[in-house]
Design a protein around this motif. Sequence first.
Motif, PDB file in Angstrom:
ATOM      1  N   SER A 144      40.684  42.711  48.376  1.00 44.78           N
ATOM      2  CA  SER A 144      40.442  43.382  47.104  1.00 44.78           C
ATOM      3  C   SER A 144      40.449  44.890  47.325  1.00 44.78           C
ATOM      4  N   TYR A 145      41.016  45.604  46.360  1.00 43.13           N
ATOM      5  CA  TYR A 145      41.079  47.065  46.489  1.00 43.13           C
ATOM      6  C   TYR A 145      40.857  47.726  45.141  1.00 43.13           C
ATOM      7  N   VAL A 146      40.549  49.010  45.205  1.00 41.81           N
ATOM      8  CA  VAL A 146      40.380  49.827  44.003  1.00 41.81           C
ATOM      9  C   VAL A 146      41.410  50.937  44.066  1.00 41.81           C
ATOM     10  N   TYR A 147      42.037  51.209  42.924  1.00 44.74           N
ATOM     11  CA  TYR A 147      43.144  52.164  42.912  1.00 44.74           C
ATOM     12  C   TYR A 147      43.053  53.091  41.712  1.00 44.74           C
ATOM     13  N   ARG A 148      43.805  54.188  41.809  1.00 46.77           N
ATOM     14  CA  ARG A 148      43.908  55.151  40.708  1.00 46.77           C
ATOM     15  C   ARG A 148      45.377  55.353  40.353  1.00 46.77           C
ATOM     16  N   LEU A 149      45.666  55.508  39.085  1.00 44.23           N
ATOM     17  CA  LEU A 149      46.988  55.916  38.634  1.00 44.23           C
ATOM     18  C   LEU A 149      46.926  57.388  38.261  1.00 44.23           C
ATOM     19  N   VAL A 150      47.836  58.170  38.815  1.00 45.46           N
ATOM     20  CA  VAL A 150      47.804  59.628  38.666  1.00 45.46           C
ATOM     21  C   VAL A 150      49.066  60.107  37.962  1.00 45.46           C
ATOM     22  N   ASP A 151      48.885  61.018  37.022  1.00 45.29           N
ATOM     23  CA  ASP A 151      50.005  61.633  36.302  1.00 45.29           C
ATOM     24  C   ASP A 151      50.590  62.747  37.168  1.00 45.29           C
ATOM     25  N   PRO A 152      51.848  62.633  37.605  1.00 42.04           N
ATOM     26  CA  PRO A 152      52.420  63.643  38.499  1.00 42.04           C
ATOM     27  C   PRO A 152      52.647  64.990  37.809  1.00 42.04           C
ATOM     28  N   ARG A 153      52.570  65.034  36.495  1.00 43.28           N
ATOM     29  CA  ARG A 153      52.819  66.284  35.777  1.00 43.28           C
ATOM     30  C   ARG A 153      51.645  67.246  35.859  1.00 43.28           C
ATOM     31  N   ASN A 154      50.419  66.699  36.026  1.00 44.98           N
ATOM     32  CA  ASN A 154      49.259  67.585  36.078  1.00 44.98           C
ATOM     33  C   ASN A 154      48.219  67.167  37.116  1.00 44.98           C
ATOM     34  N   GLY A 155      48.508  66.120  37.878  1.00 47.87           N
ATOM     35  CA  GLY A 155      47.574  65.677  38.905  1.00 47.87           C
ATOM     36  C   GLY A 155      46.348  64.959  38.373  1.00 47.87           C
ATOM     37  N   GLU A 156      46.388  64.549  37.114  1.00 50.96           N
ATOM     38  CA  GLU A 156      45.223  63.934  36.482  1.00 50.96           C
ATOM     39  C   GLU A 156      45.190  62.426  36.698  1.00 50.96           C
ATOM     40  N   THR A 157      44.043  61.919  37.137  1.00 53.25           N
ATOM     41  CA  THR A 157      43.834  60.471  37.209  1.00 53.25           C
ATOM     42  C   THR A 157      43.596  59.959  35.796  1.00 53.25           C
ATOM     43  N   PHE A 158      44.426  59.021  35.345  1.00 56.56           N
ATOM     44  CA  PHE A 158      44.278  58.538  33.977  1.00 56.56           C
ATOM     45  C   PHE A 158      43.882  57.067  33.899  1.00 56.56           C
ATOM     46  N   TYR A 159      43.823  56.393  35.040  1.00 53.19           N
ATOM     47  CA  TYR A 159      43.405  54.990  35.021  1.00 53.19           C
ATOM     48  C   TYR A 159      42.825  54.617  36.379  1.00 53.19           C
ATOM     49  N   VAL A 160      41.733  53.851  36.355  1.00 49.47           N
ATOM     50  CA  VAL A 160      41.127  53.310  37.571  1.00 49.47           C
ATOM     51  C   VAL A 160      41.088  51.796  37.428  1.00 49.47           C
ATOM     52  N   GLY A 161      41.504  51.099  38.479  1.00 48.28           N
ATOM     53  CA  GLY A 161      41.532  49.650  38.410  1.00 48.28           C
ATOM     54  C   GLY A 161      41.118  49.000  39.711  1.00 48.28           C
ATOM     55  N   LYS A 162      40.894  47.708  39.640  1.00 50.07           N
ATOM     56  CA  LYS A 162      40.545  46.895  40.799  1.00 50.07           C
ATOM     57  C   LYS A 162      41.511  45.719  40.826  1.00 50.07           C
ATOM     58  N   GLY A 163      41.984  45.357  42.008  1.00 46.16           N
ATOM     59  CA  GLY A 163      42.925  44.255  42.036  1.00 46.16           C
ATOM     60  C   GLY A 163      43.121  43.684  43.418  1.00 46.16           C
ATOM     61  N   THR A 164      44.025  42.717  43.483  1.00 46.88           N
ATOM     62  CA  THR A 164      44.473  42.125  44.733  1.00 46.88           C
ATOM     63  C   THR A 164      45.988  42.018  44.649  1.00 46.88           C
ATOM     64  N   GLY A 165      46.607  41.741  45.780  1.00 41.32           N
ATOM     65  CA  GLY A 165      48.056  41.548  45.772  1.00 41.32           C
ATOM     66  C   GLY A 165      48.789  42.759  45.231  1.00 41.32           C
ATOM     67  N   ASN A 166      49.661  42.537  44.252  1.00 40.71           N
ATOM     68  CA  ASN A 166      50.512  43.599  43.721  1.00 40.71           C
ATOM     69  C   ASN A 166      50.037  44.144  42.372  1.00 40.71           C
ATOM     70  N   ARG A 167      48.757  43.986  42.091  1.00 40.84           N
ATOM     71  CA  ARG A 167      48.223  44.468  40.815  1.00 40.84           C
ATOM     72  C   ARG A 167      48.523  45.947  40.581  1.00 40.84           C
ATOM     73  N   ILE A 168      48.452  46.761  41.592  1.00 40.47           N
ATOM     74  CA  ILE A 168      48.634  48.202  41.443  1.00 40.47           C
ATOM     75  C   ILE A 168      50.002  48.567  40.862  1.00 40.47           C
ATOM     76  N   PHE A 169      50.999  47.716  41.080  1.00 40.80           N
ATOM     77  CA  PHE A 169      52.355  48.017  40.601  1.00 40.80           C
ATOM     78  C   PHE A 169      52.641  47.458  39.200  1.00 40.80           C
ATOM     79  N   GLN A 170      51.777  46.587  38.712  1.00 37.60           N
ATOM     80  CA  GLN A 170      52.085  45.864  37.482  1.00 37.60           C
ATOM     81  C   GLN A 170      52.001  46.720  36.226  1.00 37.60           C
ATOM     82  N   HIS A 171      51.253  47.820  36.269  1.00 34.01           N
ATOM     83  CA  HIS A 171      51.115  48.660  35.079  1.00 34.01           C
ATOM     84  C   HIS A 171      52.440  49.330  34.716  1.00 34.01           C
ATOM     85  N   ALA A 172      53.075  49.941  35.721  1.00 36.86           N
ATOM     86  CA  ALA A 172      54.348  50.610  35.455  1.00 36.86           C
ATOM     87  C   ALA A 172      55.423  49.611  35.058  1.00 36.86           C
ATOM     88  N   LEU A 173      55.434  48.453  35.729  1.00 39.31           N
ATOM     89  CA  LEU A 173      56.413  47.430  35.375  1.00 39.31           C
ATOM     90  C   LEU A 173      56.148  46.909  33.964  1.00 39.31           C
TER      91      LEU A 173
END
Length: 269
Positions: free
Chosen positions: A32-61
């Motif tokens: 299990s891991y905790v991750y942040r999604l960051v906007d490359p345009r301003n360096g702002e963290t806009f989402y925090v999540g917890k997941g396993t496996g490939n959860r971190i990639f599922q938002h963009a997809l």
Amino acid sequence: MDHLAGRINRMSNSTTPKLTQFPPEVCEAIGSYVYRLVDPRNGETFYVGKGTGNRIFQHALGALTSDEASGSLKTERIRAILAEGLEVLSIVHKYGMDDATALAVEAALIDAYPGLTNLVKGHAVDFSVTSATQILQRYTAEKVVYHHAVIEILVRFVGVGPALYDQTRFAWKLSPKSAEACDYIFAVRNGIVREVYKADRWVPANDPALGALAEESLAKRWAFIGAPAPEDIRALYVGKSVERREPGAANPIRYRSPANNTVSGVCAH
């Protein structure tokens, strides 16, 4: 911030092959891991999540398909980033945890980053950012005795007036039939009743009657329209302590019954 945004922007535009999933052996190793999604345009963290496996990639997809709610702030943010030819920067903040620890870390990170697009504001809200004075109040305050059927709703930040009202009333996964059976709604923060409201009616969270709060992507959630309870009712409950929740408890909604003064699945008289 401009320097950081520039560095992140270069990372987003790098020639490194785009990573869209972990191989199975990595998924197994990181737990299990905790991750942040960051906007490359301003360096702002806009989402925090917890997941396993490939959860971190599922938002963009998901933002590229109809599977993700098109009206959510998170999805709109991701689509805006992709439309500029950039990639969301995905940061694994901590990994190798058991599920309960990951939930606690997620809740702490959500507290640390204001303005997130998360619809669910983390677990263990009842044990989140607290002053020393509030901790003392929580463990020394008089305990609530329930004279009415109520819904206890955990709020993340204690405001006053309209700010606290909006935090408490919007937007929840619950049975409107069960909610309507309750006499009052408690706004609870760090185990203390901060305010008591009387609902005139419960409406879907996309109802125009909610004004600026209404959000189409939350049509399956509910909110109430009401006002603070009468002063004699507030005097019974405000400033008193409710039963502690277990660390990691996920549901911010809890029903209390005056009949037996214990937690129940619905309001009961």
